[in-house]
Design an enzyme around this catalytic site. Structure first.
Site, PDB file in Angstrom:
ATOM      1  CB  SER A 170    -104.514  56.921 -46.456  1.00 19.41           C
ATOM      2  OG  SER A 170    -103.370  57.736 -46.562  1.00 19.41           O
ATOM      3  CG  HIS A 229     -92.040  55.791 -43.910  1.00 19.66           C
ATOM      4  ND1 HIS A 229     -91.592  56.908 -44.586  1.00 19.66           N
ATOM      5  CD2 HIS A 229     -93.217  56.142 -43.317  1.00 19.66           C
ATOM      6  CE1 HIS A 229     -92.446  57.897 -44.405  1.00 19.66           C
ATOM      7  NE2 HIS A 229     -93.445  57.459 -43.643  1.00 19.66           N
ATOM      8  CG  HIS A 254     -99.005  59.331 -50.094  1.00 17.65           C
ATOM      9  ND1 HIS A 254     -99.547  60.193 -51.023  1.00 17.65           N
ATOM     10  CD2 HIS A 254     -99.936  59.189 -49.116  1.00 17.65           C
ATOM     11  CE1 HIS A 254    -100.760  60.561 -50.620  1.00 17.65           C
ATOM     12  NE2 HIS A 254    -101.015  59.963 -49.475  1.00 17.65           N
ATOM     13  CG  ASN A 311    -105.826  59.341 -50.117  1.00 19.25           C
ATOM     14  OD1 ASN A 311    -106.631  59.988 -50.785  1.00 19.25           O
ATOM     15  ND2 ASN A 311    -106.055  58.954 -48.883  1.00 19.25           N
ATOM     16  CB  VAL A 312    -108.146  55.743 -53.855  1.00 19.50           C
ATOM     17  CG1 VAL A 312    -107.165  55.712 -55.019  1.00 19.50           C
ATOM     18  CG2 VAL A 312    -108.037  54.448 -53.054  1.00 19.50           C
ATOM     19  CG  HIS A 331     -93.306  60.419 -63.564  1.00 29.79           C
ATOM     20  ND1 HIS A 331     -94.277  61.365 -63.323  1.00 29.79           N
ATOM     21  CD2 HIS A 331     -92.340  60.625 -62.635  1.00 29.79           C
ATOM     22  CE1 HIS A 331     -93.910  62.122 -62.304  1.00 29.79           C
ATOM     23  NE2 HIS A 331     -92.738  61.692 -61.867  1.00 29.79           N
ATOM     24  CG  HIS A 340     -91.442  75.242 -44.871  1.00 29.29           C
ATOM     25  ND1 HIS A 340     -92.600  74.528 -45.055  1.00 29.29           N
ATOM     26  CD2 HIS A 340     -90.587  74.382 -44.247  1.00 29.29           C
ATOM     27  CE1 HIS A 340     -92.467  73.308 -44.562  1.00 29.29           C
ATOM     28  NE2 HIS A 340     -91.248  73.194 -44.062  1.00 29.29           N
ATOM     29  N   GLY A 382    -110.846  63.641 -36.056  1.00 31.58           N
ATOM     30  CA  GLY A 382    -110.527  62.252 -36.358  1.00 31.58           C
ATOM     31  C   GLY A 382    -109.561  61.631 -35.366  1.00 31.58           C
TER      32      GLY A 382
END
Length: 310
Positions: free
Chosen positions: A96, A100, A110, A112-113, A144, A174, A264
């Protein structure tokens, strides 16, 4: 070599390569923090390395985490989509990444695999997404196009499906806005996945394609933007918008919930958080809001591949 050994070896190398590439870019060093989890009351055990660069000239905080954990019972965040597997032992491996940057002209990224197995059932998952503050449309287009390129060799409509999944997942409900400008996101990818089912070997190849395109494209974006001038106005807006990123991670992100529910390591799970954030009752800059928000609302889901670069 078993399948799980192949994935473990690849993910370990991927972490090292990412730390080397982005460390060289920044001129800093990722500090590795190896950890081992002894069997706990939840049955969780495993090991990993959390590598973090903080206070860099370009990357204010960057984290590249590798983990290989297992447990006696899948946590609720996993079995909600697969209730038939409740109570099954599992093994989960993944890398992951969250970057920043210091300069508000450089987007947060970001990636993640991951791979999860319950013995006779396995899945691959992952993806990448981009969170700009001062949007440059060239970056959106390049991002993209890279996402589409990662998908094109595997199924002609895979990008469209995974882009939609990304838009739906990285949505701050939200707030009524996307976390960023999207990318691709996939969960539960295996040979039985409707329409896009792939063999273990093809899923593994796709994992590598996703990670490769992320590294190549984000490095290009950072190099193009990190020297652009900015002032306190842009910095204040960046810190304000980082609050949305933190809200998503803490309230909605399934990866965060999976890690915390399974017992974790909190330091590793939460290393994705921005180093500095400013929460305010109102936005500090209506003009900068007006430039950014269309990309997170009305342009959400737009097919950027056809847009000409300027």
């Amino acid at each position: 070599m078993t399948r799980e050994e192949q994935i473990h070896g690849y993910l370990s190398s991927l972490q090292q390569n990412l730390c080397q590439s982005f460390g060289q870019l920044d001129g800093g060093k990722f500090v590795p923090d190896p950890w081992t989890r002894e069997p706990s009351a939840t049955g969780l055990t495993g090991c990993g390395i959390s590598a973090v660069l903080e206070g860099g000239e370009i990357l204010e905080r960057a984290g590249v985490g590798f983990s290989d954990v297992g447990g006696a019972s899948l946590p609720p965040s996993a079995t909600a989509r697969n209730p038939q597997l409740a109570g099954r032992r599992y093994r989960a491996m993944g890398v992951s990444v969250v970057m920043h940057p210091r300069n508000p002209h450089v987007p947060t990224s970001h990636m993640n695999v991951r791979f999860l197995s319950t013995g006779d059932t396995w899945w691959f998952g992952g993806g990448f997404d981009l969170t700009p503050y001062l949007v440059n449309e060239q970056d959106v287009i390049a991002w993209h196009r890279a996402a589409a390129a990662a998908c094109e060799a595997f199924h002609p409509s895979l990008y469209d499906h995974l882009r939609k999944s990304c838009d739906e997942y990285f949505f701050v409900r939200h707030r009524g806005e996307a976390r960023g400008i999207g990318g691709i996101f996939y969960d539960d990818l295996n040979e039985a996945t409707p329409q896009f089912g792939m063999s273990w070997e093809r899923c593994f190849e796709f994992m590598q394609a996703v990670a490769g395109r992320y590294c190549e494209t984000y490095l290009q974006i950072v190099r193009a933007r990190y020297q652009l001038p900015y002032a306190a106005r842009e910095r204040d807006f960046q810190l304000y918008r980082r609050g949305r990123y933190a809200e998503f991670n803490l309230v909605l992100d399934r990866g965060t919930l999976f890690g915390l529910q399974s017992g974790g390591r909190a330091e590793s799970i939460l290393m994705s958080m921005p180093p500095l954030v400013r929460w305010a009752y109102r936005s500090p800059d209506a003009e900068l809001d007006a430039r950014l928000l269309p990309y997170l609302t009305t342009l959400r889901g737009h097919d950027w591949r056809a847009r000409a670069e300027v």
